[in-house]
Design an enzyme around this catalytic site. Structure first.
Site, short mmCIF file in Angstrom:
data_model
loop_
_atom_site.label_atom_id
_atom_site.label_comp_id
_atom_site.label_asym_id
_atom_site.label_seq_id
_atom_site.Cartn_x
_atom_site.Cartn_y
_atom_site.Cartn_z
N SER A 1 9.63 14.45 -6.69
CA SER A 1 8.40 13.68 -6.11
C SER A 1 8.11 14.05 -4.79
O SER A 1 8.34 14.98 -4.00
CB SER A 1 8.61 12.03 -5.95
OG SER A 1 7.47 11.60 -5.55
N TYR B 1 13.51 4.85 -3.01
CA TYR B 1 12.80 6.07 -3.75
C TYR B 1 12.73 7.38 -2.79
O TYR B 1 13.22 8.29 -3.18
CB TYR B 1 11.54 5.50 -4.18
CG TYR B 1 10.70 6.25 -4.98
CD1 TYR B 1 11.44 6.66 -6.51
CD2 TYR B 1 9.69 7.03 -4.92
CE1 TYR B 1 10.66 7.33 -7.29
CE2 TYR B 1 9.11 8.04 -5.50
CZ TYR B 1 9.50 8.13 -6.72
OH TYR B 1 8.97 9.00 -7.92
P1 NAD Z 1 7.11 7.08 -17.39
O1 NAD Z 1 7.42 5.79 -16.87
O2 NAD Z 1 5.81 7.36 -17.98
O3 NAD Z 1 8.50 7.58 -18.26
C1 NAD Z 1 9.65 7.38 -17.83
C2 NAD Z 1 10.54 7.78 -19.08
O4 NAD Z 1 11.92 7.69 -18.50
C3 NAD Z 1 10.46 6.40 -20.18
O5 NAD Z 1 10.46 6.83 -21.33
C4 NAD Z 1 11.93 5.77 -19.80
O6 NAD Z 1 12.29 5.15 -21.02
C5 NAD Z 1 13.04 6.81 -19.36
N1 NAD Z 1 14.01 6.62 -18.62
C6 NAD Z 1 14.13 5.83 -17.82
N2 NAD Z 1 15.39 5.71 -17.15
C7 NAD Z 1 16.12 6.26 -18.02
C8 NAD Z 1 17.45 6.66 -18.21
N3 NAD Z 1 18.16 5.99 -17.32
N4 NAD Z 1 17.85 7.45 -19.11
C9 NAD Z 1 16.89 8.01 -19.75
N5 NAD Z 1 15.79 7.92 -19.80
C10 NAD Z 1 15.36 7.11 -18.91
O7 NAD Z 1 7.24 7.80 -16.10
P2 NAD Z 1 6.71 9.20 -15.49
O8 NAD Z 1 5.43 9.26 -14.76
O9 NAD Z 1 7.01 10.33 -16.62
O10 NAD Z 1 7.69 9.61 -14.21
C11 NAD Z 1 8.88 9.66 -14.42
C12 NAD Z 1 9.61 10.71 -13.38
O11 NAD Z 1 8.49 11.29 -12.78
C13 NAD Z 1 10.41 10.05 -12.54
O12 NAD Z 1 11.44 10.77 -12.14
C14 NAD Z 1 9.39 9.95 -11.34
O13 NAD Z 1 10.33 9.55 -9.89
C15 NAD Z 1 8.92 11.14 -11.36
N6 NAD Z 1 7.47 10.84 -10.63
C16 NAD Z 1 6.31 10.25 -11.18
C17 NAD Z 1 5.21 10.25 -10.73
C18 NAD Z 1 4.10 9.11 -11.23
O14 NAD Z 1 3.18 9.03 -10.49
N7 NAD Z 1 4.09 8.81 -12.33
C19 NAD Z 1 5.09 10.43 -9.33
C20 NAD Z 1 5.88 11.50 -8.54
C21 NAD Z 1 7.33 11.54 -9.47
#
Ligand code: NAD
Length: 252
Positions: free
Chosen positions: A141, A154
């Site tokens: 991130s 985080y």
């Molecule tokens: P999201 O909530 O849209 O999707 C996350 C997915 O991960 C979901 O489908 C959930 O079921 C799955 N998940 C959660 N825990 C799990 C586990 N233990 N095993 C398997 N699957 C699991 O989220 P996103 O926006 O795609 O973000 C997820 C990743 O991206 C994270 O690592 C987060 O730190 C990183 N990220 C997101 C953002 C943002 O603003 N969206 C910014 C920086 C980093």
């Protein structure tokens, strides 16, 4: 196509960035294994990919289950005969500062945001080495390169996984296995709901974004998917140990 005949495994691909990356890699010719702990969500994404005429399969796997995660990666490599791309993406965000986050919540953050990436990467090494290399993308991130307010679990784990990515990159460059960290900023997905509540609602979050981010907006999942395809493909063939920050300038 940039990923023709390649096999890609994505965790947390049932929603948001993981889903968009899976779709983008499939459009570039990869056979994508869409995995998530939510099997229904993963299947829905795989069905969309198939309906677009590209290749996807689904595996329901929770990345905190070491054995199941390792088994899933090994079975993909065995059944397809190769593994070219691992996008280890699933992560969790627990809000709060030192006195608010429990030890159990810190451990839970560590289990998903660091430990699971270690387990997944470990399982990917042998099949990648057997085919002369591969690309491992670990989702950190921009919180891995800056300090967030009141986000100790985080920001700490996202910094740690960036360090681990760089360490693995140094160790496996000679095997042509590249490790890069994906570092998104605010991307409009369900992931930000906890932070939205912490901020006092959607309007407050949007005010915050337009005040603190130079580009004054959320990023889209497709803007991150472009980065995923770049890191997965030979377009980034001499890049390893890099933190690809895509955040509208937030961390400048
Ligand atoms: P999201 O909530 O849209 O999707 C996350 C997915 O991960 C979901 O489908 C959930 O079921 C799955 N998940 C959660 N825990 C799990 C586990 N233990 N095993 C398997 N699957 C699991 O989220 P996103 O926006 O795609 O973000 C997820 C990743 O991206 C994270 O690592 C987060 O730190 C990183 N990220 C997101 C953002 C943002 O603003 N969206 C910014 C920086 C980093």
């Amino acid at each position: 196509m940039l990923l023709e005949n390649k096999v890609a495994f994505v965790t947390g691909a049932g929603s948001g960035i993981g889903a968009a990356g899976a779709r983008a890699m499939a459009r570039e010719g990869a056979h994508v294994f869409v995995t998530d702990r939510d099997g229904v969500a993963a299947r829905t994404v795989a069905e969309v990919i198939s309906s677009e005429g590209f290749r996807a399969d689904t595996i329901e796997v929770d990345v905190t289950d070491d054995e199941a995660l390792g088994r899933a990666i090994a079975s993909v490599a065995q059944n397809t005969g190769r593994l070219d791309v691992l996008h280890s993406h699933a992560g969790i965000q627990i809000e709060g500062k030192l006195e608010q986050v429990t030890v159990a919540e810190m451990d839970a953050s560590w289990a998903v945001n660091v430990r699971a990436h270690f387990v997944a990467a470990q399982a990917a090494i042998a099949p990648m080495r057997a085919h002369g290399g591969g690309s491992i993308i670990i989702t950190s991130s921009n919180s891995g390169v800056q300090i967030d307010r009141e986000m100790i679990a985080y920001a700490t784990t996202k910094h740690a996984v960036l360090a681990m990515t760089r360490q693995m990159a140094a160790d496996y460059g000679k095997d042509n296995i590249r490790f890069n960290a994906l570092c998104p900023g605010f991307i409009d997905t369900p992931f930000n709901r906890g932070f939205e509540t912490q901020m006092g609602g959607r309007d407050k979050l949007e005010d915050y974004i337009s005040e603190t981010i130079p580009m004054r907006r959320f990023g889209t999942v497709d803007e991150i998917a472009d980065g995923i395809v770049f890191l997965a493909s030979d377009r980034s063939s001499f890049m390893t140990g890099h933190a690809l920050i895509i955040d509208g300038g937030e961390s400048i």
